[in-house]
Write a protein that holds these residues in place. Structure first.
Motif, PDB file in Angstrom:
ATOM      1  N   CYS A   7       0.819  -1.222   0.000  1.00 26.33           N
ATOM      2  CA  CYS A   7       0.000   0.000   0.000  1.00 26.33           C
ATOM      3  C   CYS A   7       0.850   1.267   0.000  1.00 26.33           C
ATOM      4  O   CYS A   7       0.502   2.250  -0.635  1.00 26.33           O
ATOM      5  CB  CYS A   7      -0.923   0.021   1.216  1.00 26.33           C
ATOM      6  N   LYS A   8       1.944   1.247   0.723  1.00 22.36           N
ATOM      7  CA  LYS A   8       2.759   2.460   0.812  1.00 22.36           C
ATOM      8  C   LYS A   8       3.292   2.891  -0.561  1.00 22.36           C
ATOM      9  O   LYS A   8       3.574   4.055  -0.776  1.00 22.36           O
ATOM     10  CB  LYS A   8       3.887   2.310   1.830  1.00 22.36           C
ATOM     11  N   CYS A  14      -0.119   2.962   5.222  1.00 20.20           N
ATOM     12  CA  CYS A  14      -0.648   1.649   5.550  1.00 20.20           C
ATOM     13  C   CYS A  14       0.464   0.634   5.378  1.00 20.20           C
ATOM     14  O   CYS A  14       1.235   0.710   4.424  1.00 20.20           O
ATOM     15  CB  CYS A  14      -1.812   1.355   4.594  1.00 20.20           C
ATOM     16  N   LYS A  37     -10.010  -2.290   4.611  1.00 16.66           N
ATOM     17  CA  LYS A  37      -9.241  -1.279   5.352  1.00 16.66           C
ATOM     18  C   LYS A  37      -9.408   0.135   4.810  1.00 16.66           C
ATOM     19  O   LYS A  37      -9.168   1.100   5.513  1.00 16.66           O
ATOM     20  CB  LYS A  37      -7.742  -1.625   5.327  1.00 16.66           C
ATOM     21  N   HIS A  38      -9.743   0.240   3.528  1.00 11.03           N
ATOM     22  CA  HIS A  38      -9.799   1.577   2.929  1.00 11.03           C
ATOM     23  C   HIS A  38     -11.198   1.950   2.465  1.00 11.03           C
ATOM     24  O   HIS A  38     -11.380   2.988   1.825  1.00 11.03           O
ATOM     25  CB  HIS A  38      -8.791   1.676   1.779  1.00 11.03           C
TER      26      HIS A  38
END
Ligand SMILES: [Zn+2]
Length: 62
Positions: A7-8, A14, A37-38
């Motif tokens: 994700c980063k 995240c 999560k998003h």
């Protein structure tokens, strides 16, 4: 060959990372995480472009 995604790498704060042997196996893992999560029920096209660009191929043994 192995495909990895973090994700980063698309600018999210995240720590999520995942990998799979094929992109076809990787995408559902990313989609499930994005939803959980998003809050993305579906990944928007602009985000999907970033995801595709951020997927890294790693050669060699797992
Ligand atoms: Zn994430």
């Amino acid at each position: 060959m192995k495909y990895t995604f973090a994700c980063k790498d698309i600018g999210l704060d995240c720590g999520f990372k995942t990998d799979a042997k094929t992109k076809e196996e990787l995408m559902p893992k990313i989609a499930a995480h994005a939803k959980e999560k998003h809050g993305m029920d579906t990944i928007p096209p602009d985000v999907m472009k970033k995801v595709q660009a951020a997927i890294k191929e790693k050669k060699g043994l797992l």
